[in-house]
Design an enzyme around this catalytic site. Structure first.
Site, PDB file in Angstrom:
ATOM      1  CG  HIS A 161      -2.123  -0.890   1.056  1.00 44.31           C
ATOM      2  ND1 HIS A 161      -2.772  -1.481   2.109  1.00 44.31           N
ATOM      3  CD2 HIS A 161      -2.782  -1.294  -0.049  1.00 44.31           C
ATOM      4  CE1 HIS A 161      -3.781  -2.197   1.655  1.00 44.31           C
ATOM      5  NE2 HIS A 161      -3.811  -2.103   0.354  1.00 44.31           N
ATOM      6  NE  ARG A 170      -7.160  -1.601  -9.001  1.00 43.94           N
ATOM      7  CZ  ARG A 170      -6.558  -0.436  -9.269  1.00 43.94           C
ATOM      8  NH1 ARG A 170      -7.271   0.692  -9.228  1.00 43.94           N
ATOM      9  NH2 ARG A 170      -5.281  -0.387  -9.561  1.00 43.94           N
ATOM     10  NE  ARG A 193     -10.023  -6.551 -10.983  1.00 39.70           N
ATOM     11  CZ  ARG A 193      -9.084  -6.125 -10.141  1.00 39.70           C
ATOM     12  NH1 ARG A 193      -7.813  -6.394 -10.366  1.00 39.70           N
ATOM     13  NH2 ARG A 193      -9.413  -5.424  -9.067  1.00 39.70           N
ATOM     14  CD  GLU A 236      -5.020 -11.256 -11.973  1.00 38.53           C
ATOM     15  OE1 GLU A 236      -4.988 -10.442 -11.040  1.00 38.53           O
ATOM     16  OE2 GLU A 236      -6.051 -11.865 -12.315  1.00 38.53           O
ATOM     17  CG  ASN A 293       0.588  -5.395  -9.049  1.00 40.94           C
ATOM     18  OD1 ASN A 293       1.462  -4.988  -9.802  1.00 40.94           O
ATOM     19  ND2 ASN A 293      -0.321  -4.598  -8.537  1.00 40.94           N
ATOM     20  CG  ASP A 294      -2.306 -11.249  -7.927  1.00 37.82           C
ATOM     21  OD1 ASP A 294      -1.782 -11.450  -6.820  1.00 37.82           O
ATOM     22  OD2 ASP A 294      -3.464 -10.839  -8.061  1.00 37.82           O
ATOM     23  NE  ARG A 305       0.670  -7.479  -4.059  1.00 41.10           N
ATOM     24  CZ  ARG A 305      -0.456  -7.143  -4.669  1.00 41.10           C
ATOM     25  NH1 ARG A 305      -1.091  -8.004  -5.424  1.00 41.10           N
ATOM     26  NH2 ARG A 305      -0.945  -5.933  -4.534  1.00 41.10           N
ATOM     27  CB  CYS A 326      -3.832  -3.537 -16.198  1.00 41.01           C
ATOM     28  SG  CYS A 326      -4.286  -5.165 -15.568  1.00 41.01           S
TER      29      CYS A 326
END
Length: 549
Positions: free
Chosen positions: A184, A286, A322, A411, A434-435, A445, A482
């Protein structure tokens, strides 16, 4: 002059004296409760409500990515399970302070034990606990120190509530001991264009007043820099300011090869700012904001209204939405209320939607109706797709319900390994780096101890992306990115060289990426990608790509 290394967030550079984050409040003592249990519970409840209200107000002021994070924290402060845990401890004789500490700590340890996304919530939970205890004590909650002069903030980690409302006139850059590039702190720093270096295990050795240069582009912190170092940093700062003020154009390489630059958005209200920063459309919208915090799924009408608002902001432009990505760090009781030992590997994303197909059908119906009511070019994708069979299921259902363009997110490594079969049945693929990085390298993460693995520059991740790029090119299907990797200008060039056709990112990163692409030809991008692929570590991949003219 010495240098210490971490993971850079963004491209910025800043120079200034160190100021460290104050230590957390002391742990509440174990002592007999002196007040009546009912009175003690009421005091805690009042504190919970006050903290939740404060976090909700901070969320409104922050907006953007920070708003969703702070709203989630506000929900934590009123979580019925946590309140029940506090009440039970008060009934057993604990003081309110100790009951809050113990209940939140027990839940925090559970989240850490689950790993993955759930572990990322642990730091947020600790921050909420500290704020409640501070309210009960009648003292200010620990937070960013105040200073009359600008400074470099150094902390073990930063709570979203602190990062979201940083005074950018005072805080020049962030350095944290913990966290990775998708924590974050990193996400909020990037969205606010604050230079940051995270996962710096030795940052705790920096003392207040020490002058440092924080270089997010290289992930380095130069301690007690020389005059030459300071001059170079000043030159870099001027260059970055020039880039930020450059005229907005569509994304393209130096030879004219088009690379549309899109925005990652979490709410329709974020569209206006993205357009002003030059977003050519949306690469990731999202939809979770409609579902989180609810005891039941929103109606088709409620969803249609929100999607229509979003699409109306991008007439004639591509907007990639998504489907609901719930589970793991975003549990929803009406979708999946089963306890899972490792939710990050459990019933989440498309798996959860497939198990409750009525929710998926209603969402796709609402999107199709919004599509019909606007002129935007709507694309819809499924999250957490593992193989071609899942891809075919989603695409077929989406088209049955009126969606014109349907695709999947990459992902999970298995999807990249099945790329030819996936692109044969899907209209497009969007890579969530990210994933994909987390699952490829088995690295939480959040954990600073494995932050060096949580790096999309790793050749293992790049090779998977190349499989997808090659398959997309062979099938004539678009392959976008993305994830946070698209916001790294140097990596963005490599991604294009790997066959990626569009890049979507936090709007704050658009100017830097646009400028870097404009300095590079497709031939150079391909050569940099090839050089990175030949290496065996993330650091070597960065170095190899940078060495190619």
């Amino acid at each position: 002059m010495t240098q210490i290394q971490g993971i850079g967030v963004g491209r910025g550079i800043a120079t200034g004296p160190v100021l460290t984050m104050p230590e957390p409040l002391s742990e509440p003592v174990v002592a007999p409760r002196t007040r009546d249990a009912a009175d003690e519970k009421q005091l805690v409840l009042d504190a919970l409500h006050a903290v939740a209200a404060d976090l909700a107000e901070r969320a409104k002021l922050a907006g953007g990515d920070a708003q969703a994070v702070l709203e989630a924290q506000a929900m934590m402060a009123q979580d019925p399970g946590l309140i029940e845990g506090v009440d039970e401890r008060i009934d057993e004789g604990s003081t309110g302070e100790r009951a809050v500490f113990d209940a939140f700590e027990a839940y925090r340890e559970m989240l850490v034990g689950l790993g993955g996304y759930m572990a990322e919530r642990a730091a947020d939970l600790s921050d909420v606990s500290q704020r409640i205890v501070a309210h009960l004590r009648g003292v200010p909650a620990p937070g960013v120190p105040e200073s009359d002069t600008p400074f470099i903030l150094v902390a073990r980690d930063l709570a979203p509530a602190d990062t979201a409302l940083l005074d950018l006139e005072r805080v020049l850059a962030l350095v944290t001991v913990e966290g990775g590039p998708t924590s974050h702190t990193a996400i909020l720093a990037r969205s606010r264009s604050i230079p940051a270096v995270v996962g710096v295990e030795s940052a705790g050795s920096l003392s207040d007043g020490t002058v440092v240069i924080v270089d997010a582009a290289s992930g380095t912190i130069t301690v007690e820099p020389t005059a030459a170092d300071l001059d170079a940093a000043e030159t870099r700062t001027a260059e970055l300011q020039k880039i930020a003020s450059a005229p907005i154009t569509d994304g393209a390489l130096a030879d004219g090869h088009a690379v549309p630059l899109l925005a990652n958005l979490g709410k329709p209200s974020e569209a206006k700012a993205a357009v002003e920063l030059g977003a050519e459309g949306v690469g990731l919208f999202r939809t979770e904001f409609l579902f989180l915090g609810s005891t039941s799924a929103p109606t088709v009408a409620q969803q249609r209204e929100a999607y229509t608002e979003l699409l109306s902001a991008f007439p004639g432009k591509k907007v990639v939405v998504r489907a609901l990505d719930a589970g793991s760090d975003k549990p929803l009781a009406f979708l999946n209320d089963a306890e899972e030992e490792n939710p990050a590997l459990g019933l989440r994303g498309l798996r959860a939607l497939r198990a409750k197909e009525d929710i998926l059908r209603e969402q796709l119906t609402a999107l199709a109706e919004a599509q019909a009511a606007t002129s935007a070019d709507l694309w819809v994708m499924a999250p957490m797709v593992a193989d071609a069979e899942e891809a075919e299921y989603f695409v077929s259902l989406a088209k049955e319900l009126g969606i014109r363009v349907a695709g999947v997110m990459a992902e999970v490594p298995s999807l990249a390994l099945m790329a030819p079969e996936v692109t044969a049945v899907s209209d497009f693929v969007s890579i969530g780096t990210n994933d994909l990085t987390q699952y490829t390298l088995a690295a939480d993460r959040l954990l600073g101890s494995v932050a060096n693995y949580q790096d999309p520059w790793h050749p293992a991740v790049l090779r998977l992306i190349k499989l997808l790029g090659d398959a997309g090119r062979a099938a004539g299907k678009p392959v976008g990115v993305c994830g946070e990797a698209a916001a790294d200008p140097a990596l963005a060039v490599v991604l294009v060289g790997l066959g990626v056709t569009t890049l979507s990112m936090t709007p704050a990163a658009l100017a830097d990426v646009r400028a870097e692409l404009a300095r590079t030809t497709l031939e150079q991008a391909t050569a940099r990608a090839a050089a990175a692929l030949r290496t065996s570590t993330a650091a070597a991949a960065r170095s190899a790509a940078a060495s190619v003219d």
